[in-house]
Design a protein around this motif. Sequence first.
Motif, PDB file in Angstrom:
ATOM      1  N   MET A   1      11.216  -5.565  -6.672  1.00 52.72           N
ATOM      2  CA  MET A   1      10.166  -4.563  -6.880  1.00 52.72           C
ATOM      3  C   MET A   1      10.556  -3.193  -6.346  1.00 52.72           C
ATOM      4  SD  MET A   1       6.805  -6.768  -5.816  1.00 52.72           S
ATOM      5  CE  MET A   1       6.372  -8.295  -6.638  1.00 52.72           C
ATOM      6  N   GLY A   2      11.718  -3.100  -5.723  1.00 53.09           N
ATOM      7  CA  GLY A   2      12.176  -1.809  -5.229  1.00 53.09           C
ATOM      8  C   GLY A   2      11.945  -1.572  -3.757  1.00 53.09           C
TER       9      GLY A   2
ATOM     10  N   LEU B   1       1.210   4.197  -2.864  1.00 50.51           N
ATOM     11  CA  LEU B   1       0.981   5.614  -2.578  1.00 50.51           C
ATOM     12  C   LEU B   1       2.169   6.473  -2.995  1.00 50.51           C
ATOM     13  CD1 LEU B   1      -0.722   5.310   0.928  1.00 50.51           C
ATOM     14  CD2 LEU B   1      -1.808   6.050  -1.201  1.00 50.51           C
ATOM     15  N   GLY B   2       3.187   5.841  -3.577  1.00 51.17           N
ATOM     16  CA  GLY B   2       4.323   6.587  -4.091  1.00 51.17           C
ATOM     17  C   GLY B   2       5.474   6.760  -3.135  1.00 51.17           C
ATOM     18  N   LEU B   3       5.474   6.035  -2.016  1.00 51.91           N
ATOM     19  CA  LEU B   3       6.535   6.173  -1.027  1.00 51.91           C
ATOM     20  C   LEU B   3       7.640   5.143  -1.259  1.00 51.91           C
ATOM     21  CD1 LEU B   3       4.143   7.710   0.341  1.00 51.91           C
ATOM     22  CD2 LEU B   3       5.009   6.881   2.528  1.00 51.91           C
ATOM     23  N   SER B   4       8.885   5.556  -1.053  1.00 52.38           N
ATOM     24  CA  SER B   4       9.958   4.580  -0.932  1.00 52.38           C
ATOM     25  C   SER B   4       9.705   3.810   0.354  1.00 52.38           C
ATOM     26  CB  SER B   4      11.318   5.281  -0.868  1.00 52.38           C
ATOM     27  OG  SER B   4      11.562   5.996  -2.062  1.00 52.38           O
ATOM     28  N   THR B   5       9.790   2.471   0.299  1.00 52.93           N
ATOM     29  CA  THR B   5       9.270   1.665   1.404  1.00 52.93           C
ATOM     30  C   THR B   5      10.300   0.694   1.935  1.00 52.93           C
ATOM     31  OG1 THR B   5       7.059   1.831   0.430  1.00 52.93           O
ATOM     32  CG2 THR B   5       7.391   0.137   2.100  1.00 52.93           C
ATOM     33  N   HIS B   6      10.382   0.622   3.285  1.00 49.94           N
ATOM     34  CA  HIS B   6      11.218  -0.342   3.994  1.00 49.94           C
ATOM     35  C   HIS B   6      10.312  -1.315   4.747  1.00 49.94           C
ATOM     36  CE1 HIS B   6      15.041   1.974   3.585  1.00 49.94           C
ATOM     37  NE2 HIS B   6      14.209   3.004   3.541  1.00 49.94           N
ATOM     38  N   VAL B   7      10.750  -2.555   4.847  1.00 49.10           N
ATOM     39  CA  VAL B   7      10.071  -3.560   5.677  1.00 49.10           C
ATOM     40  C   VAL B   7      11.074  -4.053   6.719  1.00 49.10           C
ATOM     41  CG1 VAL B   7       8.914  -5.795   5.738  1.00 49.10           C
ATOM     42  CG2 VAL B   7       8.580  -4.273   3.775  1.00 49.10           C
ATOM     43  N   VAL B   8      10.699  -3.964   7.992  1.00 49.52           N
ATOM     44  CA  VAL B   8      11.572  -4.384   9.087  1.00 49.52           C
ATOM     45  C   VAL B   8      10.926  -5.580   9.772  1.00 49.52           C
ATOM     46  CG1 VAL B   8      12.680  -3.705  11.248  1.00 49.52           C
ATOM     47  CG2 VAL B   8      12.392  -2.023   9.407  1.00 49.52           C
ATOM     48  N   GLU B   9      11.595  -6.740   9.730  1.00 45.21           N
ATOM     49  CA  GLU B   9      11.070  -7.972  10.314  1.00 45.21           C
ATOM     50  C   GLU B   9      12.089  -8.544  11.298  1.00 45.21           C
ATOM     51  OE1 GLU B   9       9.486 -11.057  11.768  1.00 45.21           O
ATOM     52  OE2 GLU B   9       8.222  -9.884  10.400  1.00 45.21           O
TER      53      GLU B   9
ATOM     54  N   LEU C   1      11.723 -12.950  -0.601  1.00 48.74           N
ATOM     55  CA  LEU C   1      12.600 -11.799  -0.387  1.00 48.74           C
ATOM     56  C   LEU C   1      13.175 -11.300  -1.708  1.00 48.74           C
ATOM     57  CD1 LEU C   1      14.272  -9.893   1.425  1.00 48.74           C
ATOM     58  CD2 LEU C   1      15.961 -11.719   1.623  1.00 48.74           C
ATOM     59  N   ARG C   2      13.669 -12.199  -2.527  1.00 49.71           N
ATOM     60  CA  ARG C   2      14.266 -11.785  -3.795  1.00 49.71           C
ATOM     61  C   ARG C   2      13.245 -11.076  -4.686  1.00 49.71           C
ATOM     62  NH1 ARG C   2      17.024 -16.771  -3.112  1.00 49.71           N
ATOM     63  NH2 ARG C   2      15.340 -17.886  -4.171  1.00 49.71           N
TER      64      ARG C   2
ATOM     65  N   ALA D   1       0.831  -1.207   0.000  1.00 44.50           N
ATOM     66  CA  ALA D   1       0.000   0.000   0.000  1.00 44.50           C
ATOM     67  C   ALA D   1       0.864   1.255   0.000  1.00 44.50           C
ATOM     68  CB  ALA D   1      -0.920  -0.012   1.216  1.00 44.50           C
ATOM     69  N   LEU D   2       1.909   1.272   0.816  1.00 47.50           N
ATOM     70  CA  LEU D   2       2.790   2.442   0.847  1.00 47.50           C
ATOM     71  C   LEU D   2       3.478   2.639  -0.491  1.00 47.50           C
ATOM     72  CD1 LEU D   2       4.494   2.288   4.374  1.00 47.50           C
ATOM     73  CD2 LEU D   2       2.380   3.404   3.690  1.00 47.50           C
ATOM     74  N   LYS D   3       3.922   1.558  -1.095  1.00 47.00           N
ATOM     75  CA  LYS D   3       4.555   1.665  -2.408  1.00 47.00           C
ATOM     76  C   LYS D   3       3.559   2.217  -3.423  1.00 47.00           C
ATOM     77  CE  LYS D   3       7.133  -1.020  -5.858  1.00 47.00           C
ATOM     78  NZ  LYS D   3       6.283  -0.689  -7.010  1.00 47.00           N
TER      79      LYS D   3
END
Length: 862
Positions: A215-216, A182-190, A209-210, A178-180
């Motif tokens: 997808m950026g 909306l045009g945001l550069s996005t990080h996922v922290v797990e 993951l790959r 969803a964030l992507k």
Amino acid sequence: MPEPTTPNALAHTAAPTIVVVGHGMVGQRFLEALADRGLTPAAGAARVVVLCEEPRPAYDRVRLTSYFDGRSPEDLSLVERDFMERHGFELYVGDPATGVDRAGRTVTARSGAVFPYDTLVLATGSYPFVPPVPGKEARGCFVYRTIEDLLAIEEYAKGAATGAVVGGGLLGLEAAGALKGLGLSTHVVEFAPRLMPVQVDEGGGAALLRTIEDMGLAVHTGVGTQEVLAGADGAVTGMALSDGSSLAVDLVVFSAGVRPRDQLARECGLAVGERGGIVVDEECRTSDPAVFAIGECALAADGRVYGLVAPGYEMALAAAEVIAGGRSAFTGADLSTKLKLLGVDVASFGDAHGAAEGSLDVVYSDARSGVYKKLVMGRDGTLLGGVLVGDADQYGTLRPMTGTVLPVAPEQLVLPAGAGGPVALGPSALPDEAVICSCHNVTKGAICEHTTLPEVKKCTKAGTGCGSCLKVIGQLMPPPEDAGLCGCFPYSRSELYEIVRTLEVTSFASLLDSHGREEARGGDGCEVCKPTVGSVIASLAPTVGASGYVLDGEQAALQDTNDHFLANLQRNGSYSIVPRIPGGEITPEKLIVIGEVARDFGLYTKITGGQRIDLFGARVDQLPQIWTRLVDAGFESGHAYGKSLRTVKSCVGQTWCRYGVQDSVRMAIDLELRYRGLRSPHKLKSAVSGCARECAEARGKDFGIIATAQGWNLYVGGNGGATPRHADLLAQDLVDAELVRLIDRFLMFYIRTADRLERTSAWLERIDGGLEHVRDVVVHDSLGLCEELERMMTDHVAGYRDEWAETINDPERLRRFVTFVNAPDAPDPSVKFVPERDQIKPDLELLAGPVLAVRTLEGTAS
């Protein structure tokens, strides 16, 4: 708000009162189960009160992220329009329960209203878990659970550039998508060492993951969030991670799991589990026999809290059956799941991690294509479970086979074509007791009692949950006895299209003689096949070498009434004319010409919803004269009469609007001029909006375009007519050339495969694989058709000719535009008008005819 009710009021009520606390997906399923059992106020069997915390009735939380793909909150609703009224249920939205008095058997709502109960059902669901990190209350921190959460994220994201999601599970990856979007550069922290640690194993997590990184998105696994950093204004500026690194972000979404909402139960003294959840038995009763708990708030009899909707539905059915006086039990549920996260198919079922003693893994992994498949097998050949990433087509068949010995070697089910597989087992290999729809616990046998998908959905609810079973259900449906277009042709429209294209057929007669039914050959066809084949030949005219003018020769006899005269027939026999106004943009000089034409010919004028001007009241013999005036001024046919492109609406875009981010008018004009005259199975409408405020209503069109800061988002399959449907997102952040190329492919693929008179909205829902199949074909060229589709559109653009200009410049073609063949100069006496509001309207009394006296049996007039 309801008036407070005293505890003693129930003593004067004959029917018992059921109070339901919570109206999410499980709460709504419980109400449907009550209705199925006749336990409703409308049936006089009970009073049912529902207290809902959110400001709207139950909606599909499983598809919550589809809001960002164009679905409105109303589209996500699970409640039929008159469901509550029809059954007499009392629903109070925005008024949650705040307290339970078990001794007095009452529930108090936030409004102060007090409701007595004989039976209380707690369906309070769960709440998002937010890790106790410093800064979690900073402005710009959100959770991802409700529609209100999404609305808040959407609004805040307008001023943000970079976002981070804390949590790499199911909901976390949806939030990242969803964030992507909306045009945001996005990080996922797990925090776990891999994404989706509950559902997939190490290999599946690596494949996922790959693909996601390609997808950026930036993914950080094996680290936790130490602190959310904020500026002097209290807004998020970054995140500090447990490995000592930091991220500069403007927005943070916490999606680190959920916890059961059991506060009401705790406060009223019901038993709860050590780690949360309202303790229930197999009948879903709590420690108080008058109180039930269902869904994510309940700690089931097997000691688990279930976070999926399917087990919640099973609990709802069990509780409803028990309350209705029957017998039922919930002893556990299947945790299998199939999702599409960020466009990647991910599925797991059964013993996905191979925890069973002695289990063996059969694995196929292709890092290049992002495909990972693992089947967990018992030593005796029993399928125990599996993980599918990147390609989950076999999920619908494999999941019901869990616990059985496979009829083929398992490696044949994971290997790609050309490497020993795949083998399509098909649903015929499943026993009747195999559960096909796990959301509603519907077996193959129950599904096979019906013959169409709509019938299955209505009678069993199968396919109305997560949707992962729809493909298998479709395979279980019997094929139609005769898929022919009509009594003249044994082929469908799409099959006739391929015949005409491949054999370069240019006439209806030759097609009927060569491919019609034996008894129809040599005949004239019927009112179904003639306009259908006429449209097919017209759409393929540049490719097969046919005339592109629909009134040439034999083609003229194939056309519907409107096409027959290149104008729209009205109720009194007159016609309307709609000149093309690309993108809704028009000069004052052209406006004056339209006004002069309307004045000189006495026409009624009306501005249409498609940003054009409609001229009503023309006689057949006047049409060429009107067209000549309009063509001389630079106008052309708007094709309002044809099954073709109508309009491409637009807002004013960035040229004038302070919110606009792209030039929507220019794009709308370019698209309308490109696709004008394109004949298709049904009419086509489009729109271009210059920003996300969506003033052009692009999501209600067959293909709609919405501007983003990076380019354009393309939506397809919308409809604003009798059966409204929001368009689905096909691709996003496209540059101009990419956008046009994808629209070319989409339209030509639709024209090639749709049924007669089938709008894109109905086609998209009918075609096997739906949107994902269309995306595979149009975006990823999975069938290798894209070059041909683009070439055919290029042929159309090059071969376009304005039908009005083609007519007025050919004396032979003009001969058809007369009211009476034997008296070409005589006007139609039935076409009369009367004045209204300074314009004209049809003479309705003339249309109705004379009033005749009617005599009764006694001979008197009445």
